[in-house]
Design an enzyme around this catalytic site. Structure first.
Site, short mmCIF file in Angstrom:
data_model
loop_
_atom_site.label_atom_id
_atom_site.label_comp_id
_atom_site.label_asym_id
_atom_site.label_seq_id
_atom_site.Cartn_x
_atom_site.Cartn_y
_atom_site.Cartn_z
N ASN A 158 0.72 32.83 -21.94
CA ASN A 158 0.36 31.47 -21.51
C ASN A 158 -0.51 31.46 -20.26
O ASN A 158 -0.83 30.39 -19.76
CB ASN A 158 1.62 30.65 -21.24
CG ASN A 158 2.40 30.34 -22.51
OD1 ASN A 158 2.45 31.14 -23.41
ND2 ASN A 158 3.00 29.16 -22.56
N VAL B 287 -3.99 28.05 -17.81
CA VAL B 287 -2.53 28.11 -17.83
C VAL B 287 -2.05 27.13 -18.89
O VAL B 287 -2.25 25.92 -18.76
CB VAL B 287 -1.93 27.76 -16.46
CG1 VAL B 287 -0.40 27.82 -16.52
CG2 VAL B 287 -2.45 28.69 -15.39
N CYS B 288 -1.46 27.65 -19.95
CA CYS B 288 -1.02 26.83 -21.07
C CYS B 288 0.41 26.36 -20.85
O CYS B 288 1.36 27.14 -20.99
CB CYS B 288 -1.13 27.60 -22.38
SG CYS B 288 -2.81 27.94 -22.89
N LEU B 289 0.56 25.10 -20.52
CA LEU B 289 1.88 24.49 -20.32
C LEU B 289 1.82 23.04 -20.77
O LEU B 289 0.85 22.33 -20.47
CB LEU B 289 2.28 24.54 -18.84
CG LEU B 289 2.90 25.82 -18.28
CD1 LEU B 289 3.09 25.68 -16.79
CD2 LEU B 289 4.24 26.12 -18.95
N THR C 279 -2.02 21.19 -21.26
CA THR C 279 -2.86 22.24 -21.83
C THR C 279 -2.21 22.90 -23.04
O THR C 279 -2.74 23.85 -23.62
CB THR C 279 -3.16 23.33 -20.78
OG1 THR C 279 -1.93 23.77 -20.19
CG2 THR C 279 -4.07 22.77 -19.70
#
Length: 435
Positions: free
Chosen positions: A67, A74-76, A81
């Site tokens: 992530n 930043v994949c959250l 995102t």
């Protein structure tokens, strides 16, 4: 430990732009790595989340987590995102920066492989092997990129271990920067803003033994030059590729330590120079010493004595007399407190010169403590003594600078007995050391 956090936040002149530093979670493959993020708040905050980018990426070449992309994304779900599957995972105006950073830190776990969608909850033997292989290369790259590379960049340590000459440092930092700097209004690059340098240097000294132990434990498992295993979700430029180079990491670790020690020694020279110039900084530090010394003669901390080394207001020598009825009773320990002329921006570095068996003292004598009032030397002295004398501190892996000794201190009843005996012996031996 007071004011000791896994998160650090610093504000630029523009309050909409922040830098955040996350200390890798103890016990994880990210252990004590320095992971930096930029945070930008848009005009629609707090109705919409801030934009967060990872900056510890080896110039966009290393993906530290499924992530946390090599390009910085930043994949959250909390950041918008990534599409969350459960209610409440998305951003809300009630949330703040700290909740975002804690969410990022939660990704840095012992099971990072499971963060990739489709791989979570899988517990087959093959998945466990993949997670172990993934953790192995994260552990290596945390030391290489998130620790050593950062410190080497600060000091201008080149690949052969030499230091860049002062005239070349600006170019060195420009060439090795982990991120591009924005241009100023005049079109020229802005001066790089580095709020965490001193914080990272001090913690490098604290956690040196942990880094070294990791290298010594992992090096026998891999031949120098063995390739990292590619994960199923890695591809293109969004990968963590490379080879195991633990022998080289060990040499680089030692070199960084030597350079920090030399910098600390140079603080004493700088102190004498500013004193000779009748600098206001020297007067101010002399004044702080006089206040603490006066406090001592009027019933301050009862079991210490303070003097200046070579009449230098930036090097304080503390003699600590072991507290009566404690394991250190009867011991006499010399402690050097080195202070930068840039205090309090740079915090003191404390070394217990007389060998002391203590879970807060490293093998090299580096004392781990935190001042509640970082701009007051009186408080520094108080907290140094507190760190030495605290009998029943809560377990906090962030304060462990001597893993071998701490294992006994926080271990079984028999372990604690061994610890107590060794500490009492160090008090007895301190008398011979003083002669």
């Amino acid at each position: 430990m007071a004011n000791q956090s896994l998160l650090r936040i610093a504000k630029d002149e523009d309050i909409r732009n922040l830098k955040a530093l996350i200390l890798g979670t103890p016990g994880s493959p990210y252990e004590y790595g320095f992971f930096e993020f930029s945070v930008k708040f848009g005009p629609d905050y707090p109705s919409k989340p801030p934009k967060v980018d990872a900056k510890t990426t080896n110039n966009g070449r290393t993906r530290f987590n499924p992530n946390i992309y090599a390009g910085g994304k930043v994949c959250l779900s909390i950041l918008g995102t990534w599409q969350g599957e459960l209610p409440g995972e998305e951003w809300s105006s009630a949330q703040g920066l700290e909740s975002v950073l804690w969410s990022i830190q939660s990704l840095m776990s012992n099971d990072p492989y499971a963060n990739e969608p489709g791989f979570e909850g899988r517990t087959t033997d093959e998945d466990k092997k993949k997670n172990d292989a993934y953790c192995a290369k994260i552990r290596h790259e945390t030391i290489r990129i998130a620790v050593l590379q950062k410190l080497e960049h600060m000091f201008g340590i080149q690949s052969d271990g030499s230091l860049a000459k002062p005239a070349d440092l600006e170019k060195w930092h420009s060439d090795t920067s982990d991120s591009e700097e924005d241009e100023g209004e005049d079109g020229k690059p802005k001066i790089k803003w580095e709020p965490f340098n001193d914080w990272q240097k001090r913690r490098f000294l604290w956690y040196y033994e942990t880094y070294l132990n990791t290298i010594e434990a992992e090096a026998p498992k891999y031949k120098e030059g063995d390739n990292f295993e590619v994960m199923p979700f890695e591809g293109g430029s969004n990968t963590m590729s490379g080879t195991f180079q633990y022998v080289q990491l060990g040499k680089r670790l030692l070199r960084v330590k030597e350079v920090i020690q030399q910098e600390t020694a140079n603080w004493a020279k700088d102190g004498l120079i500013v004193k000779q110039r009748d600098s206001s900084k020297a007067y101010a530090m002399q004044g702080q010493f006089n206040v603490v010394k006066h406090n001592q003669t009027n019933g301050g901390i009862p079991n210490i004595d303070l003097e200046l080394e070579n009449d230098n207001p930036f090097v304080w020598i503390m003699t600590y007399f072991g507290r009566p009825e404690s394991n250190l009773d009867g011991g006499v320990f010399k402690i050097r407190v080195s202070i930068s002329v840039r205090f309090p921006e740079e915090q003191p570095r404390v070394q217990v010169v007389t060998p002391m068996y203590h879970h807060r003292v490293s093998k090299d004598g580096i004392l781990c403590y935190q001042a509640n009032k970082p701009d007051e030397m009186k408080n520094h002295i108080q907290m140094i003594v507190h760190a030495i004398e605290e009998e029943c501190p809560p377990y906090d892996p962030r304060t462990i600078v001597n893993p071998e000794v701490a294992k006994l201190f926080f271990g079984s009843a028999d372990d604690k007995k061994k610890y107590n005996r060794s500490q009492r012996r160090s008090a007895q031996d301190s008398l011979d050391f003083a002669e």
